[in-house]
Design an enzyme around this catalytic site. Structure first.
Site, mmCIF file in Angstrom:
data_model
loop_
_atom_site.group_PDB
_atom_site.id
_atom_site.type_symbol
_atom_site.label_atom_id
_atom_site.label_comp_id
_atom_site.label_asym_id
_atom_site.label_seq_id
_atom_site.Cartn_x
_atom_site.Cartn_y
_atom_site.Cartn_z
ATOM 1 N N THR A 175 49.957 -42.402 40.040
ATOM 2 C CA THR A 175 50.325 -41.158 40.701
ATOM 3 C C THR A 175 50.739 -41.435 42.150
ATOM 4 O OG1 THR A 175 48.932 -39.813 39.307
ATOM 5 C CG2 THR A 175 49.254 -39.002 41.537
ATOM 6 N N THR A 226 44.336 -39.640 43.785
ATOM 7 C CA THR A 226 44.792 -40.338 42.580
ATOM 8 C C THR A 226 43.579 -40.881 41.860
ATOM 9 O OG1 THR A 226 46.017 -42.198 41.676
ATOM 10 C CG2 THR A 226 45.223 -42.444 43.941
ATOM 11 N N GLY A 227 43.573 -40.731 40.548
ATOM 12 C CA GLY A 227 42.428 -41.219 39.786
ATOM 13 C C GLY A 227 42.305 -40.467 38.487
ATOM 14 N N GLY A 229 41.974 -37.781 36.408
ATOM 15 C CA GLY A 229 42.175 -36.378 36.748
ATOM 16 C C GLY A 229 41.058 -35.451 36.319
#
Ligand code: ASP
Length: 308
Positions: A175, A226-227, A229
């Site tokens: 992302t 980011t990660g 979700g």
């Protein structure tokens, strides 16, 4: 000249140093720096933080190296469904799109939602119709095809496994996002993603959810995450950084540390975030092995990094 600051990310995760060839690292760093340059140019001319984060994210969406726009992963049906959002810290206006297809720059469609509609978050076919009306750039499916992502998808298609953006030894979230403080003291954040490989049922992650993947408020900070979700939604991660500053009086660095290293890990929330506060202090932090990231201030010195 008043101070200003900008940070970008291109995803976090388990990035295997042995797979990081010099050529690959150079390509990632160049893309990050180009994004910083675009955003920096806006800020240096006195432009808004909102314009700067949109400009920076567009560059990363146009790069096939990141899981957003052009490099988006494949969903279970072999298609690309993209999510994006942005938020303006001075008036808390926000715009977001989820599950959009064939839109070249989902962050710009999110901006149009914010500027030209009465809504904050629109999705799917309706968002596509809106994109047509707004005359944003569209691309055919071929534009979004990437052989590497296709192979990732083939490994999981037909199974219930949904994957992060990764190869065998890597587990990374590609992302992209940006946060900025402009010369007028305004903050803004933007995030854009293709989501998770083999995602099903029109799954939507944290990136288009205001408060989860993106948040900006002039009283505290601007954040882009980011990660994983699902975990970031449950943690309301981006807003939590703001809340820790607003209600508990924590510094930006301390608020980010609490969210990234204390609150997300028990929720399997692998990943990271970038954030900037009203003073222009930047924090780029993650709880995994790396995060594609970069930042620049009024001094015009561009910094990019991948590992810790
Ligand atoms: N947060 C994104 C999602 O869950 C994935 C990522 O960061 O790459 O959709």
């Amino acid at each position: 000249m008043s101070t200003f600051a900008l940070a970008v990310h291109g995803g976090a995760g388990t990035i295997a140093p042995e797979l990081m060839t010099p050529a690959r690292e150079k390509a990632y760093r160049e893309a990050l720096e180009l994004a910083l340059r675009r955003g920096h140019a806006v800020l240096a001319e006195g432009g808004s933080a909102l314009d700067a984060v949109e400009a920076a994210v567009r560059v990363l969406e146009d790069s096939p190296h990141f899981n957003a726009g052009r490099g988006s992963v494949f969903n279970a049906d072999g298609q690309h469904e993209m999510d994006a959002s942005l938020m303006n810290g001075s008036d808390l206006r926000a715009g977001a799109v989820a599950g959009v297809q064939n839109v070249k720059n989902p962050v710009t469609l999110a901006r149009r939602v914010m500027d030209n509609s009465n809504h904050v978050l629109i999705s799917g076919n309706g968002a596509f119709e809106f994109a047509h009306k707004q005359k944003v750039e569209l691309e055919d499916d071929q534009y979004f095809f990437d052989e590497f992502r296709y192979q990732q998808w083939k490994e999981t298609v037909g199974t219930d496994v949904y994957q992060l953006d990764h190869s065998d030894k890597e587990k990374k979230f590609g992302t992209v996002g940006a946060v900025a403080l402009d010369q007028h003291g305004n903050l803004a954040a933007a995030t854009s993603t293709g989501g998770m490989t083999n995602k099903k049922w029109q799954r939507i992650g944290d990136s288009p959810i205001i408060g989860a993947g993106t948040y900006a408020n002039n009283t505290t900070c601007a954040v882009s995450c980011t990660g994983h979700g699902e975990s970031f939604i449950r943690a309301v991660a981006a807003h939590d950084v703001h809340a820790l500053m607003a209600y508990k009086g924590l510094s930006l660095a301390e608020a980010v540390r609490v969210v990234v290293h204390e609150k997300l890990p028990p929720l399997d929330g692998d990943g990271g975030l970038i954030a900037v506060d009203r003073a222009g202090d930047l924090v780029l932090d993650f709880n995994c092995s790396g995060m594609y990231r970069g930042h620049v201030g009024a001094d015009g010195v561009f910094h990019t990094a991948i590992f810790r």
